[in-house]
Design an enzyme around this catalytic site. Structure first.
Site, PDB file in Angstrom:
ATOM      1  N   ASP A 102       0.848  -1.189   0.000  1.00 15.45           N
ATOM      2  CA  ASP A 102       0.000   0.000   0.000  1.00 15.45           C
ATOM      3  C   ASP A 102       0.888   1.244   0.000  1.00 15.45           C
ATOM      4  O   ASP A 102       1.871   1.315   0.755  1.00 15.45           O
ATOM      5  CB  ASP A 102      -0.910   0.020   1.231  1.00 15.45           C
ATOM      6  CG  ASP A 102      -1.893   1.177   1.187  1.00 15.45           C
ATOM      7  OD1 ASP A 102      -2.871   1.096   0.439  1.00 15.45           O
ATOM      8  OD2 ASP A 102      -1.660   2.171   1.915  1.00 15.45           O
ATOM      9  N   ASN A 110      -2.308  12.958  -4.288  1.00 18.29           N
ATOM     10  CA  ASN A 110      -3.365  13.451  -5.171  1.00 18.29           C
ATOM     11  C   ASN A 110      -3.808  14.859  -4.789  1.00 18.29           C
ATOM     12  O   ASN A 110      -4.035  15.714  -5.662  1.00 18.29           O
ATOM     13  CB  ASN A 110      -4.565  12.501  -5.135  1.00 18.29           C
ATOM     14  CG  ASN A 110      -4.326  11.228  -5.922  1.00 18.29           C
ATOM     15  OD1 ASN A 110      -3.611  11.238  -6.929  1.00 18.29           O
ATOM     16  ND2 ASN A 110      -4.909  10.132  -5.479  1.00 18.29           N
ATOM     17  N   GLU A 145      -4.699   2.202  -4.545  1.00 20.48           N
ATOM     18  CA  GLU A 145      -3.247   2.286  -4.443  1.00 20.48           C
ATOM     19  C   GLU A 145      -2.647   1.051  -3.773  1.00 20.48           C
ATOM     20  O   GLU A 145      -1.535   1.077  -3.256  1.00 20.48           O
ATOM     21  CB  GLU A 145      -2.826   3.539  -3.675  1.00 20.48           C
ATOM     22  CG  GLU A 145      -3.217   3.570  -2.221  1.00 20.48           C
ATOM     23  CD  GLU A 145      -4.584   4.188  -1.959  1.00 20.48           C
ATOM     24  OE1 GLU A 145      -4.836   4.620  -0.827  1.00 20.48           O
ATOM     25  OE2 GLU A 145      -5.406   4.234  -2.904  1.00 20.48           O
TER      26      GLU A 145
END
Length: 258
Positions: A102, A110, A145
């Site tokens: 992860d 983002n 992700e």
């Protein structure tokens, strides 16, 4: 009638039924040359057509099992292949490791740099994860992700080394080349199942259970400071590499169901 045989051949080829596709293509050619004196070059023409159909089928299948953004394998392939590997493991002397990966603080990537940069980060992370993977190992996108490294035919210490090397590659990468100020790290939960053949009898561990164990260990890596690989050794949860010196190692959360 010729077009009908060609259509059927294309359909059969799309399903991988090459022998039946060949027969229908041969029937189409027989009809085409039924009223002509010259003999058709059947073997060469059929070989080319079947090769074309086989190539198209292979390309279509490859696209169906790849993630469109990162080109890693997708969840569909992961689920199918992992079940097969777990089944095979029951009759071999090979261990099987599953590493759930992860990206740390990816939402901030983002938010601070935009989703296009986020996409580039995901693509580069996959490249780094796949770099130097053992033969038959693969990377698949689990969702968002999160990614999974599947490492078949491996021993426990090598699995830890592979996962730690991947973590270190991501940390050391020059992320500022994408955008100044960007930093990326990953956390990994590594679940390992030793060989079953010749080992004392114990309950079977299915694909879902191994993923759940990896998820529980990923939680440990996150709660123990992130940028770490968490694994279990001799009943104890440990952190690999540089993270092994951390004083506090969180307990894995209870394994449930997705």
């Amino acid at each position: 009638m010729v077009q009908l045989h060609e259509s059927i051949a294309a359909l059969l080829a799309s399903r991988g039924q090459w022998r039946q596709a060949y027969q229908h293509l041969r029937s189409a050619l027989d009809l085409m040359y039924a009223d002509k004196d010259e003999q058709p070059q059947v073997p060469e023409q059929l070989r080319r057509e079947v090769d074309r159909l086989r190539k198209e089928h292979a390309e279509a299948r490859e696209q169906s099992i790849r993630d469109s953004l990162t080109s890693s394998y997708n969840r569909r392939y992961l689920d199918q292949r992992l079940v097969s590997l777990v089944t095979e493991q029951a009759s071999t002397r090979n261990g099987l490791a599953v590493a759930l990966v992860d990206l740390d603080w990816f939402k901030q990537v983002n938010d601070n740099f935009g989703h296009l940069v986020g996409d580039r980060v995901l693509q580069r992370v996959v490249e780094l994860l796949q770099d130097g993977l053992p033969e038959e190992a693969f990377c698949a996108r689990f969702g968002g992700e999160e990614f999974v490294l599947v490492l078949p035919g491996i021993d426990a210490s090598t699995a830890v080394a592979v996962a730690e090397a991947a973590r270190a590659r991501v940390q050391r990468h020059h992320w500022s080349k994408i955008v100044p100020g960007l930093q990326v790290t990953i956390s990994i939960g590594l679940a390992y199942e030793p060989p079953r053949s010749g080992a004392p009898a114990r309950p079977d561990v299915g694909a879902e259970q191994q993923l759940l164990t990896a998820d529980s260990l990923l939680y440990t890596a996150k709660q123990s400071g992130r940028n770490a690989v968490a694994y279990r050794e001799n009943g104890r949860v440990r952190l690999a590499g540089a993270a092994s010196g951390r004083r506090a190692v969180a307990e894995p959360r209870a394994v449930g169901y997705y």
